[in-house]
Design an enzyme around this catalytic site. Structure first.
Site, PDB file in Angstrom:
ATOM      1  N   TYR A   1     -14.677 -12.038   0.207  1.00 24.82           N
ATOM      2  CA  TYR A   1     -15.433 -10.805  -0.085  1.00 24.82           C
ATOM      3  C   TYR A   1     -16.650 -11.096  -0.965  1.00 24.82           C
ATOM      4  O   TYR A   1     -17.713 -10.501  -0.786  1.00 24.82           O
ATOM      5  CB  TYR A   1     -14.524  -9.773  -0.777  1.00 24.82           C
TER       6      TYR A   1
ATOM      7  N   ASP B   1      -6.864  -3.131  -7.305  1.00 20.81           N
ATOM      8  CA  ASP B   1      -7.356  -3.725  -6.074  1.00 20.81           C
ATOM      9  C   ASP B   1      -7.668  -5.196  -6.328  1.00 20.81           C
ATOM     10  O   ASP B   1      -7.958  -5.583  -7.464  1.00 20.81           O
ATOM     11  CB  ASP B   1      -8.617  -2.999  -5.573  1.00 20.81           C
TER      12      ASP B   1
ATOM     13  N   ARG C   1       0.820  -1.224   0.000  1.00 24.52           N
ATOM     14  CA  ARG C   1       0.000   0.000   0.000  1.00 24.52           C
ATOM     15  C   ARG C   1       0.853   1.274   0.000  1.00 24.52           C
ATOM     16  O   ARG C   1       0.489   2.259   0.645  1.00 24.52           O
ATOM     17  CB  ARG C   1      -0.941   0.038   1.215  1.00 24.52           C
TER      18      ARG C   1
ATOM     19  N   ARG D   1      -3.644   6.791   0.884  1.00 26.56           N
ATOM     20  CA  ARG D   1      -4.149   8.027   1.493  1.00 26.56           C
ATOM     21  C   ARG D   1      -3.171   8.765   2.399  1.00 26.56           C
ATOM     22  O   ARG D   1      -3.417   9.908   2.756  1.00 26.56           O
ATOM     23  CB  ARG D   1      -5.443   7.727   2.261  1.00 26.56           C
TER      24      ARG D   1
ATOM     25  N   ARG E   1      -6.964  11.022  -6.229  1.00 31.70           N
ATOM     26  CA  ARG E   1      -8.152  10.245  -5.869  1.00 31.70           C
ATOM     27  C   ARG E   1      -9.407  11.132  -5.971  1.00 31.70           C
ATOM     28  O   ARG E   1     -10.446  10.697  -6.451  1.00 31.70           O
ATOM     29  CB  ARG E   1      -7.943   9.714  -4.455  1.00 31.70           C
TER      30      ARG E   1
HETATM   31  O1  1CP Z   1       0.098   0.497  -3.248  1.00 28.78           O
HETATM   32  C1  1CP Z   1      -0.383  -0.662  -3.305  1.00 28.78           C
HETATM   33  O2  1CP Z   1      -0.143  -1.537  -2.452  1.00 28.78           O
HETATM   34  C2  1CP Z   1      -1.192  -1.022  -4.523  1.00 28.78           C
HETATM   35  C3  1CP Z   1      -2.587  -1.024  -4.469  1.00 28.78           C
HETATM   36  C4  1CP Z   1      -3.458  -1.960  -3.630  1.00 28.78           C
HETATM   37  C5  1CP Z   1      -3.315  -3.323  -3.312  1.00 28.78           C
HETATM   38  C6  1CP Z   1      -2.141  -4.239  -3.567  1.00 28.78           C
HETATM   39  C7  1CP Z   1      -4.692  -1.543  -3.126  1.00 28.78           C
HETATM   40  C8  1CP Z   1      -5.232  -0.176  -3.240  1.00 28.78           C
HETATM   41  N1  1CP Z   1      -5.341  -2.635  -2.574  1.00 28.78           N
HETATM   42  C9  1CP Z   1      -4.505  -3.731  -2.646  1.00 28.78           C
HETATM   43  C10 1CP Z   1      -4.792  -5.100  -2.205  1.00 28.78           C
HETATM   44  C11 1CP Z   1      -5.968  -5.368  -1.348  1.00 28.78           C
HETATM   45  N2  1CP Z   1      -7.235  -4.838  -1.417  1.00 28.78           N
HETATM   46  C12 1CP Z   1      -5.990  -6.360  -0.335  1.00 28.78           C
HETATM   47  C13 1CP Z   1      -4.828  -7.273  -0.025  1.00 28.78           C
HETATM   48  C14 1CP Z   1      -3.827  -6.623   0.852  1.00 28.78           C
HETATM   49  C15 1CP Z   1      -4.303  -6.264   2.240  1.00 28.78           C
HETATM   50  O3  1CP Z   1      -4.635  -7.184   3.014  1.00 28.78           O
HETATM   51  O4  1CP Z   1      -4.343  -5.067   2.528  1.00 28.78           O
HETATM   52  C16 1CP Z   1      -7.277  -6.381   0.232  1.00 28.78           C
HETATM   53  C17 1CP Z   1      -7.766  -7.265   1.361  1.00 28.78           C
HETATM   54  C18 1CP Z   1      -8.064  -5.412  -0.450  1.00 28.78           C
HETATM   55  C19 1CP Z   1      -9.506  -5.113  -0.232  1.00 28.78           C
HETATM   56  C20 1CP Z   1      -9.706  -3.684   0.079  1.00 28.78           C
HETATM   57  N3  1CP Z   1      -9.620  -2.694  -0.844  1.00 28.78           N
HETATM   58  C21 1CP Z   1      -9.926  -3.095   1.340  1.00 28.78           C
HETATM   59  C22 1CP Z   1     -10.071  -3.836   2.669  1.00 28.78           C
HETATM   60  C23 1CP Z   1     -11.497  -4.002   2.990  1.00 28.78           C
HETATM   61  C24 1CP Z   1     -11.834  -4.785   4.248  1.00 28.78           C
HETATM   62  O5  1CP Z   1     -12.617  -4.234   5.047  1.00 28.78           O
HETATM   63  O6  1CP Z   1     -11.410  -5.939   4.446  1.00 28.78           O
HETATM   64  C25 1CP Z   1     -10.010  -1.699   1.145  1.00 28.78           C
HETATM   65  C26 1CP Z   1     -10.276  -0.629   2.163  1.00 28.78           C
HETATM   66  C27 1CP Z   1      -9.784  -1.466  -0.248  1.00 28.78           C
HETATM   67  C28 1CP Z   1      -9.715  -0.143  -0.944  1.00 28.78           C
HETATM   68  C29 1CP Z   1      -8.353   0.268  -1.342  1.00 28.78           C
HETATM   69  N4  1CP Z   1      -7.512  -0.476  -2.149  1.00 28.78           N
HETATM   70  C30 1CP Z   1      -6.348   0.214  -2.379  1.00 28.78           C
HETATM   71  C31 1CP Z   1      -6.453   1.472  -1.678  1.00 28.78           C
HETATM   72  C32 1CP Z   1      -5.425   2.560  -1.692  1.00 28.78           C
HETATM   73  C33 1CP Z   1      -7.705   1.483  -1.032  1.00 28.78           C
HETATM   74  C34 1CP Z   1      -8.308   2.629  -0.216  1.00 28.78           C
HETATM   75  C35 1CP Z   1      -9.172   3.405  -1.134  1.00 28.78           C
HETATM   76  C36 1CP Z   1      -9.182   4.865  -0.902  1.00 28.78           C
HETATM   77  O7  1CP Z   1      -9.827   5.273   0.062  1.00 28.78           O
HETATM   78  O8  1CP Z   1      -8.573   5.628  -1.682  1.00 28.78           O
END
Ligand code: 1CP
Length: 352
Positions: free
Chosen positions: A159, A83, A33, A37, A46
């Site tokens: 999910y 994502d 990540r 943010r 964003r």
């Molecule tokens: O910079 C990076 O790492 C690249 C982008 C990336 C990756 C590899 C994002 C952007 N998401 C992910 C993988 C991801 N997404 C995982 C696996 C890694 C981990 O465990 O964190 C998972 C479980 C998700 C699912 C997801 N997407 C969640 C979690 C939800 C939950 O309640 O379990 C969330 C909040 C997101 C949104 C998301 N994805 C990425 C970002 C930057 C965001 C936040 C969005 C925003 O507000 O801008």
């Protein structure tokens, strides 16, 4: 593992060396990540994009946010901005992201629900992601590796079945207990589609792949083989047959005592360790012949100061001389002050 995959790294991308069996020091560094943010420039892009998914599906803006942390910190690897939920979205199970609330999907809880998923329909959305990868390979510095990724079938299924993130992944676990052969169909479909998705990312220019199994730790050990190890093993086998030189990192978060078995059975080239993995266990994983990645507590990046320095030094001392890639044990969190990242990167790069 290393004996099968070691080959010269034809680029000057240091990140790839440990994955090809060669320790390098200071270790390569990138952060899960790393685009997100905590960076003001991410928040600006964003906002311009409107929604999180429009950001993911805009090759220009997704490439821009991928590059932002590389400009600031010159990490050794960039990770494609997308994502893990792009896969269900492209299959036709629409994903929505509510601000501050995480993802929402219309849950699929039984075999009949699989009829709504269409692998043939993924082309258009996957195409946009591949275009981001192509742009990135052109725009990244030559020495920066590019990581493609997807979620592991088990984690993506949690999910799809739960319809949102959950603390215990109960919905997917109960389908798997109640009707293993129906649930297997969902997992098999995710294996097939994810292999095509990752293969497309490699063709577009990804140098390495990471498979995120963030909820691997929610399964008891008698279910872990079927839902975590087997799908990943099949994906690695198929991807290696198509792209023999492209290393694959597994991230079975929370797998604890099952991690060694995961590594040997799946034949990944690297394993990403979560924060709870003891450093002595990380050394034992290295001895199995894989590169080890991890595992700083993301909260220390919020705290900063001496507590951060101390743990960085401990991790470096434990992994010195090994096939090691410095990373966090899980993703960076939004309250992280960007200057703490600078402090950590400098400390890792100065380590002799
Ligand atoms: O910079 C990076 O790492 C690249 C982008 C990336 C990756 C590899 C994002 C952007 N998401 C992910 C993988 C991801 N997404 C995982 C696996 C890694 C981990 O465990 O964190 C998972 C479980 C998700 C699912 C997801 N997407 C969640 C979690 C939800 C939950 O309640 O379990 C969330 C909040 C997101 C949104 C998301 N994805 C990425 C970002 C930057 C965001 C936040 C969005 C925003 O507000 O801008």
């Amino acid at each position: 593992m290393v004996s099968d995959t070691t080959r010269p790294n034809p680029t000057n991308r240091r990140f790839l060396e440990p994955l090809h069996g060669n320790p390098v020091w200071p270790p390569p560094i990138w952060l899960m990540r790393q685009a997100g943010r905590y960076l003001p420039e991410y928040r600006a892009t964003r906002e311009e994009a409107g929604s999180f998914l429009s950001l993911c599906y805009s090759p220009k803006m997704a490439a821009e946010v991928t590059l932002q942390p590389i400009r600031r910190y010159a990490f050794d690897a960039a990770i494609l901005f997308a994502d893990i939920l792009i896969v269900p979205d492209a299959l036709g199970q629409a994903v929505g992201f509510e601000t501050g609330e995480g993802p929402r999907l219309d849950p699929i809880t039984e075999e009949a629900g699989l009829k709504g998923l269409d692998p043939e329909a993924t082309g258009e959305k996957f195409g946009l992601i591949f275009e981001t990868v192509q742009r990135l390979r052109q725009d990244l510095p030559g020495e920066t590796a590019l990581i493609g990724f997807c979620g592991a079938p088990w984690t993506v299924a949690t999910y799809m079945v739960g319809g949102q993130g959950s603390p215990d992944q109960a919905a997917a676990r109960s389908w798997a207990y109640r009707d293993p052969s129906g649930f297997q169909k969902l997992i098999d479909l995710l294996v097939d589609v994810s292999v095509e998705y990752l293969s497309g990312q490699v063709k577009a220019g990804a140098d390495a792949l990471q498979i995120f199994d963030s909820w691997a730790g929610s399964l008891p050990d008698n279910e872990f083989g079927r839902w975590v190890i087997d799908p990943t093993r099949v994906m690695v086998e198929r991807l290696k047959a198509r792209h023999p030189g492209v290393p694959i990192i597994g991230f079975p978060r929370g797998a604890g005592g099952s991690t060694a078995e995961f590594v040997t059975a799946t034949e990944v080239d690297g394993v990403s360790c979560d924060t709870a993995m003891p450093l002595c266990a990380m050394r034992e994983l290295d001895e199995l012949g894989v590169a080890v990645q991890g595992n700083l507590d993301p909260l220390l990046l919020v705290t900063g100061g001496e507590a951060l320095d101390r743990r960085v030094d401990e991790i470096l001392a434990a992994m010195k001389g090994r096939r090691f890639i410095f990373n966090l044990g899980h993703g960076i969190t939004p309250p992280t002050p960007p200057e703490n990242v600078t402090r950590m990167v400098e400390r890792v790069r100065r380590s002799g």
